[in-house]
Design a protein around this motif. Structure first.
Motif, PDB file in Angstrom:
ATOM      1  N   SER A  33      16.955  20.109  78.806  1.00  0.00           N
ATOM      2  CA  SER A  33      17.070  21.455  79.362  1.00  0.00           C
ATOM      3  C   SER A  33      18.422  21.661  80.022  1.00  0.00           C
ATOM      4  CB  SER A  33      15.949  21.684  80.379  1.00  0.00           C
ATOM      5  OG  SER A  33      16.079  22.940  80.987  1.00  0.00           O
ATOM      6  N   ARG A  34      18.894  20.657  80.743  1.00  0.00           N
ATOM      7  CA  ARG A  34      20.193  20.761  81.396  1.00  0.00           C
ATOM      8  C   ARG A  34      21.319  20.820  80.365  1.00  0.00           C
ATOM      9  NH1 ARG A  34      19.136  16.299  86.222  1.00  0.00           N
ATOM     10  NH2 ARG A  34      17.892  17.677  87.558  1.00  0.00           N
ATOM     11  N   ALA A  35      21.187  20.050  79.301  1.00  0.00           N
ATOM     12  CA  ALA A  35      22.211  20.053  78.248  1.00  0.00           C
ATOM     13  C   ALA A  35      22.295  21.426  77.595  1.00  0.00           C
ATOM     14  CB  ALA A  35      21.890  18.988  77.198  1.00  0.00           C
ATOM     15  N   LEU A  36      21.128  22.009  77.263  1.00  0.00           N
ATOM     16  CA  LEU A  36      21.115  23.331  76.627  1.00  0.00           C
ATOM     17  C   LEU A  36      21.643  24.396  77.573  1.00  0.00           C
ATOM     18  CD1 LEU A  36      17.707  23.200  74.737  1.00  0.00           C
ATOM     19  CD2 LEU A  36      19.988  23.143  73.736  1.00  0.00           C
ATOM     20  N   SER A  37      21.306  24.268  78.862  1.00  0.00           N
ATOM     21  CA  SER A  37      21.807  25.223  79.853  1.00  0.00           C
ATOM     22  C   SER A  37      23.324  25.149  79.950  1.00  0.00           C
ATOM     23  CB  SER A  37      21.184  24.920  81.223  1.00  0.00           C
ATOM     24  OG  SER A  37      21.692  25.789  82.202  1.00  0.00           O
ATOM     25  N   SER A  38      23.868  23.939  79.929  1.00  0.00           N
ATOM     26  CA  SER A  38      25.324  23.758  79.985  1.00  0.00           C
ATOM     27  C   SER A  38      25.990  24.359  78.760  1.00  0.00           C
ATOM     28  CB  SER A  38      25.669  22.263  80.080  1.00  0.00           C
ATOM     29  OG  SER A  38      25.185  21.711  81.283  1.00  0.00           O
ATOM     30  N   LEU A  39      25.367  24.175  77.597  1.00  0.00           N
ATOM     31  CA  LEU A  39      25.933  24.719  76.363  1.00  0.00           C
ATOM     32  C   LEU A  39      25.905  26.241  76.369  1.00  0.00           C
ATOM     33  CD1 LEU A  39      24.485  22.256  73.698  1.00  0.00           C
ATOM     34  CD2 LEU A  39      26.846  22.411  74.491  1.00  0.00           C
ATOM     35  N   ARG A  40      24.802  26.809  76.862  1.00  0.00           N
ATOM     36  CA  ARG A  40      24.719  28.274  76.915  1.00  0.00           C
ATOM     37  C   ARG A  40      25.804  28.849  77.816  1.00  0.00           C
ATOM     38  NH1 ARG A  40      18.979  27.157  77.160  1.00  0.00           N
ATOM     39  NH2 ARG A  40      18.001  27.742  75.183  1.00  0.00           N
ATOM     40  N   LYS A  41      26.051  28.191  78.943  1.00  0.00           N
ATOM     41  CA  LYS A  41      27.092  28.666  79.860  1.00  0.00           C
ATOM     42  C   LYS A  41      28.468  28.544  79.212  1.00  0.00           C
ATOM     43  CE  LYS A  41      24.580  27.585  84.113  1.00  0.00           C
ATOM     44  NZ  LYS A  41      24.485  26.677  85.284  1.00  0.00           N
ATOM     45  N   ALA A  42      28.708  27.412  78.544  1.00  0.00           N
ATOM     46  CA  ALA A  42      30.010  27.187  77.919  1.00  0.00           C
ATOM     47  C   ALA A  42      30.240  28.142  76.757  1.00  0.00           C
ATOM     48  CB  ALA A  42      30.108  25.738  77.433  1.00  0.00           C
ATOM     49  N   LEU A  43      29.150  28.567  76.117  1.00  0.00           N
ATOM     50  CA  LEU A  43      29.252  29.412  74.924  1.00  0.00           C
ATOM     51  C   LEU A  43      28.782  30.829  75.199  1.00  0.00           C
ATOM     52  CD1 LEU A  43      27.772  26.735  72.526  1.00  0.00           C
ATOM     53  CD2 LEU A  43      30.167  27.411  72.645  1.00  0.00           C
ATOM     54  N   LYS A  44      28.916  31.284  76.436  1.00  0.00           N
ATOM     55  CA  LYS A  44      28.391  32.592  76.825  1.00  0.00           C
ATOM     56  C   LYS A  44      29.079  33.748  76.109  1.00  0.00           C
ATOM     57  CE  LYS A  44      31.251  32.669  81.014  1.00  0.00           C
ATOM     58  NZ  LYS A  44      31.217  32.697  82.486  1.00  0.00           N
ATOM     59  N   MET A  45      30.251  33.491  75.498  1.00  0.00           N
ATOM     60  CA  MET A  45      30.925  34.557  74.748  1.00  0.00           C
ATOM     61  C   MET A  45      30.152  34.916  73.486  1.00  0.00           C
ATOM     62  SD  MET A  45      34.114  32.652  72.843  1.00  0.00           S
ATOM     63  CE  MET A  45      34.764  31.992  74.346  1.00  0.00           C
ATOM     64  N   TYR A  46      29.268  34.005  73.052  1.00  0.00           N
ATOM     65  CA  TYR A  46      28.471  34.263  71.862  1.00  0.00           C
ATOM     66  C   TYR A  46      27.129  34.854  72.258  1.00  0.00           C
ATOM     67  CZ  TYR A  46      31.790  31.347  69.291  1.00  0.00           C
ATOM     68  OH  TYR A  46      32.918  30.827  68.732  1.00  0.00           O
ATOM     69  N   ASP A  47      26.542  35.590  71.338  1.00  0.00           N
ATOM     70  CA  ASP A  47      25.198  36.103  71.542  1.00  0.00           C
ATOM     71  C   ASP A  47      24.259  34.915  71.692  1.00  0.00           C
ATOM     72  OD1 ASP A  47      22.639  37.158  71.279  1.00  0.00           O
ATOM     73  OD2 ASP A  47      23.276  38.678  69.836  1.00  0.00           O
ATOM     74  N   SER A  48      23.468  34.898  72.763  1.00  0.00           N
ATOM     75  CA  SER A  48      22.570  33.764  73.010  1.00  0.00           C
ATOM     76  C   SER A  48      21.566  33.577  71.880  1.00  0.00           C
ATOM     77  CB  SER A  48      21.830  33.939  74.344  1.00  0.00           C
ATOM     78  OG  SER A  48      21.049  35.121  74.308  1.00  0.00           O
ATOM     79  N   ASP A  49      21.288  34.641  71.124  1.00  0.00           N
ATOM     80  CA  ASP A  49      20.344  34.530  70.017  1.00  0.00           C
ATOM     81  C   ASP A  49      20.903  33.660  68.886  1.00  0.00           C
ATOM     82  OD1 ASP A  49      18.530  36.113  71.303  1.00  0.00           O
ATOM     83  OD2 ASP A  49      19.133  37.958  70.279  1.00  0.00           O
ATOM     84  N   TYR A  50      22.230  33.446  68.880  1.00  0.00           N
ATOM     85  CA  TYR A  50      22.836  32.629  67.835  1.00  0.00           C
ATOM     86  C   TYR A  50      22.769  31.142  68.160  1.00  0.00           C
ATOM     87  CZ  TYR A  50      25.113  36.282  65.059  1.00  0.00           C
ATOM     88  OH  TYR A  50      25.372  37.330  64.238  1.00  0.00           O
ATOM     89  N   ILE A  51      22.751  30.795  69.433  1.00  0.00           N
ATOM     90  CA  ILE A  51      22.995  29.411  69.832  1.00  0.00           C
ATOM     91  C   ILE A  51      21.927  28.455  69.313  1.00  0.00           C
ATOM     92  CG2 ILE A  51      23.263  27.831  71.778  1.00  0.00           C
ATOM     93  CD1 ILE A  51      24.561  30.148  73.310  1.00  0.00           C
ATOM     94  N   PHE A  52      20.651  28.706  69.670  1.00  0.00           N
ATOM     95  CA  PHE A  52      19.618  27.766  69.261  1.00  0.00           C
ATOM     96  C   PHE A  52      19.443  27.728  67.746  1.00  0.00           C
ATOM     97  CE2 PHE A  52      15.325  26.124  68.657  1.00  0.00           C
ATOM     98  CZ  PHE A  52      15.414  24.940  69.367  1.00  0.00           C
ATOM     99  N   PRO A  53      19.397  28.900  67.049  1.00  0.00           N
ATOM    100  CA  PRO A  53      19.293  28.832  65.591  1.00  0.00           C
ATOM    101  C   PRO A  53      20.440  28.058  64.952  1.00  0.00           C
ATOM    102  CG  PRO A  53      18.820  31.044  66.346  1.00  0.00           C
ATOM    103  CD  PRO A  53      19.342  30.285  67.532  1.00  0.00           C
ATOM    104  N   GLU A  77      27.211  11.840  79.913  1.00  0.00           N
ATOM    105  CA  GLU A  77      26.809  10.880  78.887  1.00  0.00           C
ATOM    106  C   GLU A  77      25.320  10.956  78.551  1.00  0.00           C
ATOM    107  OE1 GLU A  77      27.674   8.458  75.902  1.00  0.00           O
ATOM    108  OE2 GLU A  77      29.136   9.319  77.287  1.00  0.00           O
ATOM    109  N   LYS A  78      24.455  10.998  79.550  1.00  0.00           N
ATOM    110  CA  LYS A  78      23.016  11.003  79.289  1.00  0.00           C
ATOM    111  C   LYS A  78      22.585  12.292  78.589  1.00  0.00           C
ATOM    112  CE  LYS A  78      20.881   8.023  80.586  1.00  0.00           C
ATOM    113  NZ  LYS A  78      20.567   6.742  79.965  1.00  0.00           N
ATOM    114  N   GLN A  79      23.156  13.430  78.998  1.00  0.00           N
ATOM    115  CA  GLN A  79      22.836  14.696  78.338  1.00  0.00           C
ATOM    116  C   GLN A  79      23.298  14.676  76.885  1.00  0.00           C
ATOM    117  OE1 GLN A  79      24.005  18.274  80.416  1.00  0.00           O
ATOM    118  NE2 GLN A  79      23.489  17.413  82.415  1.00  0.00           N
ATOM    119  N   LYS A  80      24.479  14.117  76.664  1.00  0.00           N
ATOM    120  CA  LYS A  80      25.008  14.028  75.307  1.00  0.00           C
ATOM    121  C   LYS A  80      24.108  13.148  74.437  1.00  0.00           C
ATOM    122  CE  LYS A  80      28.988  11.996  74.911  1.00  0.00           C
ATOM    123  NZ  LYS A  80      30.455  11.807  74.947  1.00  0.00           N
ATOM    124  N   GLU A  81      23.652  12.031  74.999  1.00  0.00           N
ATOM    125  CA  GLU A  81      22.778  11.128  74.250  1.00  0.00           C
ATOM    126  C   GLU A  81      21.475  11.818  73.874  1.00  0.00           C
ATOM    127  OE1 GLU A  81      23.739   6.583  75.735  1.00  0.00           O
ATOM    128  OE2 GLU A  81      22.398   7.813  76.941  1.00  0.00           O
TER     129      GLU A  81
END
Length: 199
Positions: free
Chosen positions: A165-185, A130-134
């Motif tokens: 930072s923890r939220a973004l790290s969790s998202l990167r792990k969950a979306l590791k099938m995608y090129d990491s260069d796509y995620i933040f943009p 919840e806190k990361q989502k907020e």
């Protein structure tokens, strides 16, 4: 998660199946259309028209992959028609050939990938603690400053940075099938997309 019975239900003319398909892919298609034509109202009309086409062809779809390909192809073609003021139509029989053409058009393919990633990011954000989502939503979707987030959540700036930072790290792990260069943009693109919907 796509229900296993969604295609049979659609084939049989179940309107609830169409509504489910809209919930599954509507945001991604709207994102794609808005990326292509930069027009909120027209994008909404295009996506609605695409779903009307799906309903008209409801007994033709054999798999969710073919349905998904049709959704993206029909949206892309409708956007091009809007831009060119043409009246070309996508037919069910064209899907495979059209998809091969899309794969050769790297600009459109990249936008489709980002539309897919857009949907995946929102799905994964909903699964965050919840806190990361907020903090994620306040930062990237509502564009609050760190100071504003501290005030709203009653936490200090260091906590905001750590949670983000923890939220973004969790998202990167969950979306590791995608090129990491796509995620933040793509997260940044989501900001502008959501802002456009509020105008």
């Amino acid at each position: 998660m796509v229900p296993s019975n969604i295609i049979p239900e659609l084939n049989q003319g179940n309107q609830k199946a169409l509504r489910t398909i809209y919930k599954l892919y509507g945001r991604q298609l709207l994102f794609l259309a808005n990326q292509l034509i930069k027009n909120k109202q027209a994008s909404e009309e295009i996506v609605n028209d695409v779903y009307l086409k799906v309903w008209d062809l409801r007994d033709k779809f054999e798999t969710t992959n073919k349905l998904k390909a049709f959704l993206y192809i029909a949206t892309k073609n409708s956007c091009y028609n809007f831009i060119k003021k043409a009246n070309n139509k996508v037919s069910f029989e064209d899907v495979e050939d059209q998809f091969n053409l899309i794969c050769k058009d790297h600009g459109v393919l990249e936008k489709i990938i980002r539309a897919e990633l857009f949907g995946r990011i929102l799905e994964e954000v909903a699964k965050l603690p919840e806190k990361q989502k907020e903090v994620f939503c306040l930062t990237y979707l509502e564009e609050n400053s760190v100071e504003e987030i501290c005030h709203k959540l009653g936490i200090n700036a260091n906590s905001v940075y750590v949670i983000k930072s923890r939220a973004l790290s969790s998202l990167r792990k969950a979306l590791k099938m995608y090129d990491s260069d796509y995620i933040f943009p793509t997260i940044i693109t989501i900001q502008y997309f959501l802002n456009s919907l509020n105008k």
